[in-house]
Design a protein around this motif. Sequence first.
Motif, PDB file in Angstrom:
ATOM      1  N   ALA A  22       0.830  -1.198   0.000  1.00 31.30           N
ATOM      2  CA  ALA A  22       0.000   0.000   0.000  1.00 31.30           C
ATOM      3  C   ALA A  22       0.868   1.254   0.000  1.00 31.30           C
ATOM      4  CB  ALA A  22      -0.939  -0.003   1.203  1.00 31.30           C
ATOM      5  N   PHE A  23       1.885   1.259   0.865  1.00 35.23           N
ATOM      6  CA  PHE A  23       2.746   2.437   0.917  1.00 35.23           C
ATOM      7  C   PHE A  23       3.471   2.640  -0.407  1.00 35.23           C
ATOM      8  CE2 PHE A  23       2.012   2.578   5.437  1.00 35.23           C
ATOM      9  CZ  PHE A  23       2.172   3.921   5.722  1.00 35.23           C
ATOM     10  N   LEU A  24       3.971   1.528  -0.952  1.00 39.74           N
ATOM     11  CA  LEU A  24       4.696   1.618  -2.213  1.00 39.74           C
ATOM     12  C   LEU A  24       3.803   2.219  -3.293  1.00 39.74           C
ATOM     13  CD1 LEU A  24       7.504   0.683  -3.332  1.00 39.74           C
ATOM     14  CD2 LEU A  24       6.244  -1.192  -4.382  1.00 39.74           C
ATOM     15  N   LEU A  25       2.574   1.717  -3.346  1.00 41.61           N
ATOM     16  CA  LEU A  25       1.628   2.162  -4.360  1.00 41.61           C
ATOM     17  C   LEU A  25       1.349   3.658  -4.236  1.00 41.61           C
ATOM     18  CD1 LEU A  25       0.319   0.089  -6.285  1.00 41.61           C
ATOM     19  CD2 LEU A  25      -1.815   0.531  -5.092  1.00 41.61           C
ATOM     20  N   MET A  26       1.120   4.085  -2.982  1.00 41.96           N
ATOM     21  CA  MET A  26       0.812   5.499  -2.763  1.00 41.96           C
ATOM     22  C   MET A  26       1.993   6.375  -3.148  1.00 41.96           C
ATOM     23  SD  MET A  26      -2.251   5.815  -1.855  1.00 41.96           S
ATOM     24  CE  MET A  26      -2.642   4.406  -2.836  1.00 41.96           C
ATOM     25  N   GLN A 275      -8.951  15.799   8.052  1.00 47.16           N
ATOM     26  CA  GLN A 275      -8.953  14.509   7.397  1.00 47.16           C
ATOM     27  C   GLN A 275      -9.877  13.502   8.071  1.00 47.16           C
ATOM     28  OE1 GLN A 275      -7.339  10.942   6.504  1.00 47.16           O
ATOM     29  NE2 GLN A 275      -6.278  11.594   8.335  1.00 47.16           N
ATOM     30  N   LYS A 276      -9.873  13.500   9.402  1.00 51.75           N
ATOM     31  CA  LYS A 276     -10.677  12.551  10.150  1.00 51.75           C
ATOM     32  C   LYS A 276     -12.161  12.794   9.868  1.00 51.75           C
ATOM     33  CE  LYS A 276     -11.339  12.852  14.543  1.00 51.75           C
ATOM     34  NZ  LYS A 276     -10.872  13.362  15.843  1.00 51.75           N
ATOM     35  N   HIS A 277     -12.548  14.090   9.929  1.00 50.00           N
ATOM     36  CA  HIS A 277     -13.931  14.454   9.657  1.00 50.00           C
ATOM     37  C   HIS A 277     -14.320  14.130   8.228  1.00 50.00           C
ATOM     38  CE1 HIS A 277     -14.531  16.427  13.442  1.00 50.00           C
ATOM     39  NE2 HIS A 277     -13.420  17.106  13.276  1.00 50.00           N
ATOM     40  N   LEU A 278     -13.348  14.267   7.342  1.00 48.12           N
ATOM     41  CA  LEU A 278     -13.636  14.089   5.925  1.00 48.12           C
ATOM     42  C   LEU A 278     -14.193  12.699   5.674  1.00 48.12           C
ATOM     43  CD1 LEU A 278     -13.355  15.662   3.323  1.00 48.12           C
ATOM     44  CD2 LEU A 278     -11.156  14.588   2.976  1.00 48.12           C
ATOM     45  N   ILE A 279     -13.484  11.685   6.183  1.00 46.68           N
ATOM     46  CA  ILE A 279     -13.943  10.322   5.968  1.00 46.68           C
ATOM     47  C   ILE A 279     -15.280  10.109   6.661  1.00 46.68           C
ATOM     48  CG2 ILE A 279     -13.475   7.913   6.476  1.00 46.68           C
ATOM     49  CD1 ILE A 279     -11.547   8.595   4.509  1.00 46.68           C
TER      50      ILE A 279
ATOM     51  N   ARG C  98      -7.835  -2.503   4.331  1.00 47.32           N
ATOM     52  CA  ARG C  98      -7.307  -3.671   5.030  1.00 47.32           C
ATOM     53  C   ARG C  98      -6.077  -3.358   5.863  1.00 47.32           C
ATOM     54  NH1 ARG C  98      -7.203  -8.953   1.480  1.00 47.32           N
ATOM     55  NH2 ARG C  98      -6.513  -9.679   3.514  1.00 47.32           N
ATOM     56  N   ILE C  99      -5.555  -2.136   5.697  1.00 47.26           N
ATOM     57  CA  ILE C  99      -4.342  -1.781   6.420  1.00 47.26           C
ATOM     58  C   ILE C  99      -4.712  -1.252   7.796  1.00 47.26           C
ATOM     59  CG2 ILE C  99      -2.291  -0.315   6.364  1.00 47.26           C
ATOM     60  CD1 ILE C  99      -2.405  -2.237   4.056  1.00 47.26           C
ATOM     61  N   ARG C 104      -3.825   6.183   8.677  1.00 49.61           N
ATOM     62  CA  ARG C 104      -4.096   7.615   8.609  1.00 49.61           C
ATOM     63  C   ARG C 104      -3.124   8.311   7.681  1.00 49.61           C
ATOM     64  NH1 ARG C 104      -5.383  11.893  13.387  1.00 49.61           N
ATOM     65  NH2 ARG C 104      -5.385  13.492  11.799  1.00 49.61           N
ATOM     66  N   THR C 105      -1.850   7.942   7.802  1.00 48.09           N
ATOM     67  CA  THR C 105      -0.839   8.522   6.916  1.00 48.09           C
ATOM     68  C   THR C 105      -1.157   8.175   5.472  1.00 48.09           C
ATOM     69  OG1 THR C 105       0.639   7.865   8.693  1.00 48.09           O
ATOM     70  CG2 THR C 105       1.643   8.796   6.708  1.00 48.09           C
ATOM     71  N   LEU C 106      -1.513   6.906   5.248  1.00 48.55           N
ATOM     72  CA  LEU C 106      -1.820   6.477   3.881  1.00 48.55           C
ATOM     73  C   LEU C 106      -2.962   7.295   3.294  1.00 48.55           C
ATOM     74  CD1 LEU C 106      -1.663   2.592   3.813  1.00 48.55           C
ATOM     75  CD2 LEU C 106      -0.358   4.204   2.433  1.00 48.55           C
ATOM     76  N   ARG C 107      -3.995   7.522   4.117  1.00 49.88           N
ATOM     77  CA  ARG C 107      -5.132   8.276   3.618  1.00 49.88           C
ATOM     78  C   ARG C 107      -4.721   9.687   3.226  1.00 49.88           C
ATOM     79  NH1 ARG C 107      -8.973   6.453   8.251  1.00 49.88           N
ATOM     80  NH2 ARG C 107      -8.590   8.569   8.935  1.00 49.88           N
ATOM     81  N   THR C 108      -3.848  10.275   4.039  1.00 51.80           N
ATOM     82  CA  THR C 108      -3.394  11.623   3.705  1.00 51.80           C
ATOM     83  C   THR C 108      -2.589  11.619   2.415  1.00 51.80           C
ATOM     84  OG1 THR C 108      -3.250  11.967   6.060  1.00 51.80           O
ATOM     85  CG2 THR C 108      -2.336  13.673   4.653  1.00 51.80           C
TER      86      THR C 108
END
Lengths: 289, 440, 300
Positions: A22-26, A275-279, C98-99, C104-108
């Motif tokens: 996931a991190f790699l993809l982002m 960000q938290k509110h956004l979701i 699934r993570i 939170r970091t990923l979402r940002t």
Amino acid sequence: MSAVVESQTSKQVKRAGLTALAFLLMVVMCVPGLWVVLSAFRPNGEILAKPPVWVPENPTFDNFRKIFGLGTDQVAIPVGSYFMNSLIIALTSTLIALAIGMAGGYAFARYRFRGKGGIFLGLMLFRAVPGIALSLPVFIIWSKLGIIDTKLGLIIVYVSLNVPFTIWLIDGFFRQIPLSLSEAAQVDGCTRWQAFWKIEFPLARSGIAAAGVFAFLTSWNEFALASQLTRSTTSKTLPVGLLDFTAQFTIDWAGMCAMAVIIIVPALILTFLVQKHLIAGLTFGGVKG
Amino acid sequence: MRKITALMVGTALVAVAGMASADETWGDYAGYTLRVKLIGGAQYEKLYAEIPKWEAATGAKVEIVSRKNHFELDKEIKQDVAAGTIDYCVASNHTSFAPQYGDIYIDLNGVMKPEVLAEFDALALKNATVNGSLVQLPRHSDISNLFYKKSLYEDQANKDAFKAKYGYDLAPPETFDQFKDQAIFFAKAPDFFGTQFVGKDEAITGRFYEMLVANGGALFDENWNPTFNSPAGLKALMWFKELYDAKAVPAGSLNYLWDDTGMGFASGTVAMDLDWAGWAAFFNDPANSKIAGDVGLVRAPKGDGGKRSGWSGSHSFSITTTCDNQPAAVSFVTFLTDHDNQMIEARQGLLPTRTQVWKDITAEFEAAGNPFMVEVFNTYSQSMAEDAFTPPLIEPWIEVSNVIWPNLQKGILGEMEPQAALDDAAAKAKVIMEDAGYIK
Amino acid sequence: MPFWRRESATPFLLLTPAMLTMAFVVVFPLVFSMYTSFTGFRLTKPASLYDWVGFRNYARILSDPEFWIPFGRTVLFLTVVLNVEFLLGLGIALLINRITWGQRTLRTIMMFPMMFSPILVGFMFKFLFNDNIGIVNNALQSLGLSDGAIPWLVDGKLAFFSIAIAEVWMSTSVFAILLLAGLFAMPRDPLEAAKVDGCNAWQTFRHITLPFLMPFAYIAMAIRSLDVARAYDIVTVMTDGGPAGRTEILWTLIGRVGYDNSRMGMANAMAYVSTILSILFTWYFYRKLVAARRYMGGAQ
């Protein structure tokens, strides 16, 4: 026994692998944007280098210095006033759009009235009119009213760009709040107005924040209409200011990248904060009904 | 010692300023705010740094209402015409664009001092005239000549190989046919290219147009019927197509504008570049260019008609008819185009429109020991005097250009047969000329 | 009691500001541009505003392949990018859902492209895809994957591909975030039940997760189609419809006819057709959304 442990470790490995993926993809997804950000901190020669230089070898703030007029040969670009214009226009129009959107969203969520579906759809469809189709008529009408090249002129346009989506999100959110809550408050002696501010508004906050972020980003980044309706430093916004770097014969990539960073950073900060509110806000807003 | 030098420089500056105000009084417009719209961009901005001098001399203030590149400015001015919001006095203009604006600008003949106008280049003034009205005061001119990488032509192996292949000696091209031969000869795509061309918008229309004329053709006949689908036009289009097919130009050329060609040549991966003089100093500056010191320059090549290509135009200033203080506006545009200010622009390689500035700038570069820039000004001065011509100064020019260039691209890419592409563009151009009332 | 004090008037009072702004900024100008589309209005000749030509502008564009080809291309472009954005967004949302560590970091990070102004995205990709100095070709060449300068913005198919990439890059985040919100809202029970019933991962996804997500997908589609004319900024910067009109879409065509050629009457006729197209797209997704909501309501 060991089989259980094994399956647990293999699960952990799988999870770690997934996280890494996931991190790699982002990160891959961000590469084009990161390239711009990195280029803001390198000299022009390095940007055009062949083969490419990925990480700046000689990081420099010269590009920023240049656009603020601290360099030697470039005339300053009034980034300061563009920034303030953008900020004032985006914030004001977002707040107004939220106020109008809350009133409208509340009406749709809490009342039955004639033509409800038609009005709702109509609001959405008018938003679908492309900016280029509006640009000239709006320009001519605005010039008759004398609000060309003013912040007010752009604020009015952005409010109407953002109202439909704001209504949509907020409407969905108010619907999630059981009517009984506000009714109970009214039984306890609150007026409907008080019940709204004490009960429904706090519960809907996330949805309103989500709508606000979308409205802000739209106004902050809008170009097509702003490029028509603004002229001078009294109203020009940052995206329009990007064109200052393109002359007829040259494009100053380094300067443009530095300006890009100036545009992105406030948007990034705001999004990170809410960000938290956004979701949470998007989860309920708009879908159920 | 340092103090003394500073003092001397200071006195010299005062003397220069004194001289300027001695032979030209800018008038007294204290308290007046002059609203102007100017073309923006690095090459144009140096001049605007001089504006405070005019403000100091006249007591007026200059408010730059907008500052954009010319394509954006063009849109904005058209909107102003449509909405009737021309609330400014001075606007940047260009010879190719001027005919579109109808009568929003005044005729400068009669409001400007004849002795001032007499100091300008006669051809530049003539090209600035639309329907007998001098709607703009030329600021600096553009025309293209051929820059080339000198070392390629001095290399003995190149000379031998070229002679063996093409049967004549390798020397900077005199004709477009030679230009094409040499471009194909030098190209080794994708690392090195023979030349490059601007591939879209009015830029490629202009290139096509100047080669059409150089080949002995014309855009229109005397009754404004399009004639650019003639053999001369086909030859011009084929020149682009053959270079493109031979990969002698970068594959992206069709998306190139002026910045791309200049940057490409400066990157050292292109043998020849037909370009304006504004790049000259850039090309020869080691900080920006990999070919500094290796740049040669010849006049633009000749076409089949024995004529050199010489598409030319001038950036200029115009004064609006709605201006509320015409004398101040006249004083302002006169100031921006006066001798000293044209010298400032010329030092960057921009071509002046005053005859005296040509002499003085050449002398200045000679004295400074800069033979390259002397050569640049000599070459461009010749081409301005002998080769320069403008596009037809008619209102639908940009519109006609917009039907020509997409079809040039289609011909180059092979999407249409070249002759068919030109015929189709000519038919469309004819409709435009009919609609505009040129063809009765 | 006056009308405005009555309970039944309240919703209309609440909606008045919204309707006024829309009328002022959208309806009123649209009426004006509707009028000009029946005239031979040329920007540089204000008097031509009164030059009534009836349906001539419409007749001309509707019979002109130079209008229909960009029209078809616009429809194709919208269809392709909206579907690709949906699929990519769905993939990203499922993955991130699934993570647990660092979500939170990923979402940002995921929202990073949303910060970019469309005009900026255009300049950025124009620069990245430049055939000679662009980083894409440089990278391909230094990795040895390509030995030529690929003309990304010139070759007909590649140019279309390049502008689609830019658009997808900019907007996939919107889909991802809305679909992620949908996944968060998803009730656990049906998933558990499916597990007990022995459904495999694909079956669970196909029959439970996806139907639940569809309303979110249609919302995203509707939002995006409201907004998709923003692609104008990208295309106008990257290729401006070129070369040889290979990437011409309706909006760049309208801009050129209206401003460069000054034929505003004609441009407004085109704008009307494109407005109808946008409205149809939005309406289509809105209907889908309403249907999906009903389905969900029925299932619960």
